[in-house]
Scaffold this motif. Structure first.
Motif, short mmCIF file in Angstrom:
data_model
loop_
_atom_site.label_atom_id
_atom_site.label_comp_id
_atom_site.label_asym_id
_atom_site.label_seq_id
_atom_site.Cartn_x
_atom_site.Cartn_y
_atom_site.Cartn_z
N ASP A 15 0.24 28.72 21.97
CA ASP A 15 0.94 30.01 22.13
C ASP A 15 -0.06 31.16 22.25
N ASP A 16 -1.12 30.93 23.07
CA ASP A 16 -2.15 31.94 23.35
C ASP A 16 -2.92 32.38 22.12
N GLU A 17 -2.94 31.53 21.10
CA GLU A 17 -3.77 31.80 19.92
C GLU A 17 -4.60 30.57 19.61
N ILE A 18 -5.80 30.81 19.08
CA ILE A 18 -6.65 29.70 18.68
C ILE A 18 -6.02 28.99 17.48
N ILE A 19 -5.98 27.66 17.53
CA ILE A 19 -5.45 26.89 16.39
C ILE A 19 -6.42 27.01 15.22
N THR A 20 -5.94 27.51 14.12
CA THR A 20 -6.77 27.68 12.92
C THR A 20 -6.13 27.02 11.70
N TYR A 21 -5.36 25.98 11.96
CA TYR A 21 -4.70 25.31 10.84
C TYR A 21 -4.92 23.81 10.95
N TYR A 22 -4.58 23.11 9.89
CA TYR A 22 -4.57 21.66 9.86
C TYR A 22 -3.30 21.23 9.15
N LEU A 23 -2.98 19.96 9.21
CA LEU A 23 -1.79 19.45 8.51
C LEU A 23 -2.23 18.68 7.27
N GLU A 24 -1.68 19.05 6.14
CA GLU A 24 -1.91 18.32 4.90
C GLU A 24 -0.57 17.85 4.38
N ASP A 25 -0.42 16.54 4.32
CA ASP A 25 0.87 15.95 3.91
C ASP A 25 2.02 16.53 4.74
N ASN A 26 1.75 16.64 6.08
CA ASN A 26 2.72 17.13 7.07
C ASN A 26 3.07 18.60 6.93
N ASN A 27 2.32 19.34 6.13
CA ASN A 27 2.54 20.78 5.99
C ASN A 27 1.36 21.54 6.59
N PRO A 54 0.84 -1.21 0.00
CA PRO A 54 0.00 0.00 0.00
C PRO A 54 0.87 1.25 0.00
N LYS A 55 0.47 2.24 -0.77
CA LYS A 55 1.26 3.46 -0.92
C LYS A 55 0.47 4.66 -0.41
N GLU A 56 1.03 5.35 0.58
CA GLU A 56 0.37 6.54 1.11
C GLU A 56 0.42 7.67 0.08
N ILE A 57 -0.75 8.24 -0.23
CA ILE A 57 -0.79 9.30 -1.24
C ILE A 57 -1.39 10.60 -0.72
N LYS A 58 -1.99 10.58 0.47
CA LYS A 58 -2.54 11.81 1.04
C LYS A 58 -2.72 11.63 2.54
N SER A 59 -2.36 12.65 3.31
CA SER A 59 -2.60 12.61 4.75
C SER A 59 -3.16 13.95 5.21
N LEU A 60 -3.97 13.87 6.25
CA LEU A 60 -4.63 15.06 6.78
C LEU A 60 -4.77 14.88 8.29
#
Length: 653
Positions: free
Chosen positions: A231-243, A197-203
């Motif tokens: 760091d005293d800020e609301i998290i407003t991001y996600y990780l896509e392919d570790n970015n 199996p080959k990983e092609i997308k991660s979130l």
């Protein structure tokens, strides 16, 4: 003294008038989500979990509520997941094989809307969870099944669900952070080569996984929880392919009349083409979800005390015959009562998988699970229960009320609902089980056509065909309690075992039970009572099968209203071991009813399981491929002949 009374009345009148004006002025906006303008605004919103309207309404009602310090307490209803499975038989042509196979698929609620599960198959391979691994097992030859490969889950994530779409396997995992926080991982694998199996997308989403669906190659994931800070800020991001990918502020939305620290993330991934990812945040909580091919309905449950309800919903009383003083007395007399309400948020699903908010509505009552809702001819039908009883409510595509039934079975809890075409079936229970048949052919006038009362209750309703239902639940025995003078003072019921029954609903005014089978005793439970995906049923094959758990004879539960959640929680809290867990297989047809064929167990022989809570390996799922029955646990897969149950092969994982 008289002047003081006049001033108080005048003050209340001014506050009420201001409230009415605010409602009128904001009516056009209260159904629309607004994008946040900055992270500081998001931080400000997260600091309060009360709506602006409730703050004002509580301020108005407060002078009449100081008598009790328990003003904010209420009875919490536990939402059961006793869902309903559907019989899905799929025929696919695997290009690696020269023939076509028939096999069972995951029991889902809506046709063409796939649901994630812990076991999947494409007819030649079985994909299952085992500890921290995802196992791909080659079952092309049922006499010689073998493990093709394993996918290890890392970074403290635990695999929870699988989605199988063509040559893509989606693994959904969760990681515990603390009591309130979880991370959700979604990983897409290309499994064209099953051995590699080959990983092609991660979130990775920074909220707890709630549910998911796959519609025509568009993967939808819902995660929900409290807004989290870094760091005293609301998290407003996600990780896509570790970015890191920021959720644009325009895609973080809130309602003007709802200030909360809870968000629901709706993520979508296009599995078919470019695997494009979209993530949107909506500031509300989710307690239930129903998803059709074209629309998503997310539900949020909350409670209102009677004073708030009277102020918000009965303003006409204040200006009517009773006047302000009468309204105050009514508030004062009823503030002890609480009502549950459900807010329904509707989202449209476009052909390209884009999710767009449509509108919302609020309705009195509580749903049980996803099968409390159904979409039919663009209308939404929903089963709800309250302290007044249970009912079915119908909304149009704009979530405007079309009609509703009367309240049914006051004092009883709704245990299951099933919508089939222009009919609805509802089960309520206290000491006996009324099965209601409801006509929805005229959505503006839903009507109860008939009902059947029998001992026990069904937590799970499944259609056998258009005029017959299968009910799975608990058998109970009613007890009449008398005082020393022989006077009846109460009636109670105790669970005596599990049961499956077939109901004939061809005569809608007179539904009847035509067959039943009893399973075990008061210590018997099954995953089917809380998860519809545990059922294997095929009218074509004439088979119905469920996992069944047995407990030691030194532990027995007797409960007042036989709530299945209570009995299961009791077993868990006492930490009692299973004496056995087997997969019970039955023949089923309308002429003979249920006929027990036998049970299949996965015995543990490895000494590493010496101190396990379970003597036998926990059976997770059963499925059929062609004429063979496959039972899957975390420790092994067995193959048995579907007709005779004779074992063909097995493999330990």
């Amino acid at each position: 003294m008289k002047k003081n009374k006049i001033l108080i009345i005048a003050l209340i009148a001014v506050l009420i008038i201001a409230l009415v004006l605010a409602i009128v002025l904001n009516k056009s906006q209260e159904d629309e989500f607004i994008s946040v303008k900055s992270k500081s605004q998001l931080m400000k919103i997260s600091k309060s979990s009360y709506s602006q309207s409730n703050i004002l309404l509580n301020a108005i009602a407060f002078p009449f509520m100081f008598q009790t310090k328990y003003f904010n307490s209420y009875d919490k209803y536990e939402i059961l997941e006793a869902d309903i499975a559907t019989d899905t038989i799929t025929t696919k042509n695997n290009t690696a094989e020269a023939y076509t196979k028939e096999y069972s698929t995951t029991n889902v609620q809506v046709e063409n809307v796939d649901e994630a599960d812990i076991v999947k198959t494409d007819g030649n391979y079985i994909y299952s969870l085992s500890g921290s691994d995802v196992v791909i097992t080659n079952v092309t030859d049922p006499t010689n099944i073998k493990i093709e490969s394993k996918i290890g889950i890392t970074d403290d994530f635990i695999a929870e669900d699988l989605i199988l779409y063509n040559n893509y396997l989606v693994v959904i995992s969760s990681k515990y952070i603390n009591y309130y926080e979880y991370d959700t991982s979604i990983t897409v694998y290309d499994i064209t080569n099953k051995a590699k199996p080959k990983e092609i997308k991660s979130l990775i989403l920074y909220e707890q996984y709630y549910t998911s669906r796959c519609i025509n190659g568009k993967l939808l994931i819902i995660a929900s929880g409290n807004l989290r800070k870094e760091d005293d800020e609301i998290i407003t991001y996600y990780l896509e392919d570790n970015n890191k990918q920021e959720i644009e502020l325009s895609n973080i939305k809130y309602l003007k009349n709802l200030i909360t620290n809870t968000q629901t993330l709706i993520a979508s991934i296009d599995l078919d083409s470019n695997r494009e990812v979209s993530v949107n945040s909506y500031l509300f909580d989710v307690s239930n979800a129903y998803i059709s091919e074209n629309n998503m309905y997310l539900l949020s449950q909350d409670y209102d005390n009677n004073a708030n309800v009277l102020v918000k919903e009965n303003l006409k009383t204040i200006f009517g015959f009773k006047g302000i003083i009468g309204a105050i007395k009514e508030i004062d007399n009823n503030y002890y009562e609480y009502n549950s309400y459900t807010t329904i948020y509707k989202f449209n699903i476009s052909d390209d998988g884009d999710i767009k908010y449509s509108n919302k509505t609020k309705v009195k009552g509580t749903t049980i699970n996803q099968f409390s809702l159904d979409e039919y001819d663009d209308n939404l039908r929903i089963g709800l229960y309250t302290t007044q009883g249970s009912r079915v409510v119908v909304f149009n595509k704009n979530l405007k009320l079309l009609g509703e039934t009367e309240y049914l079975s006051k004092g009883e809890k709704m245990y299951s609902t099933r919508f089939m075409g222009n009919k609805a079936y509802m089960v309520t229970y206290k000491n006996v089980d009324p099965l209601y048949v409801i006509d929805l052919s005229n959505p503006e006038n839903p009507t109860v056509l008939g009902k059947l009362k029998i001992p026990g209750y069904s937590t799970y309703l499944h259609p056998y065909d258009e005029t017959h239902l299968i009910g799975i639940g608990m058998q109970t025995e009613e007890h009449v309690n008398r005082n020393s003078y022989g006077k009846v003072i109460s009636t109670t019921a105790t669970i005596t075992g599990m049961k499956m029954a077939i109901f004939d609903v061809s005569d809608v005014s007179n539904p009847i039970q035509i067959s039943e089978t009893l399973i075990g005793d008061s210590r018997t439970t099954s995953a089917i009572l809380t998860n519809h995906k545990a059922l294997l049923f095929s009218a074509k094959k004439g088979i119905i099968a469920i996992p069944v758990n047995g407990y030691p004879s030194d532990f027995e539960v007797s409960i007042y209203d036989s709530d299945i959640s209570s009995i299961e929680n009791s077993y868990i809290n006492y930490g009692k071991k299973y004496t056995s867990e087997g997969y019970f297989v039955y023949d089923i047809n309308l002429e003979d009813g249920f006929k027990f064929k036998g049970s299949i167990t996965h015995e543990k022989s490895d000494t590493t399981y010496k101190y396990s809570m379970y003597n036998n390996s926990r059976l997770l799922r059963g499925l059929w491929i062609e004429d063979d029955l496959y039972t899957v646990s975390e420790d092994m897969i067995k193959v048995n002949n579907l007709e005779t149950l004779e074992q063909i092969s097995e493999i330990k994982i």
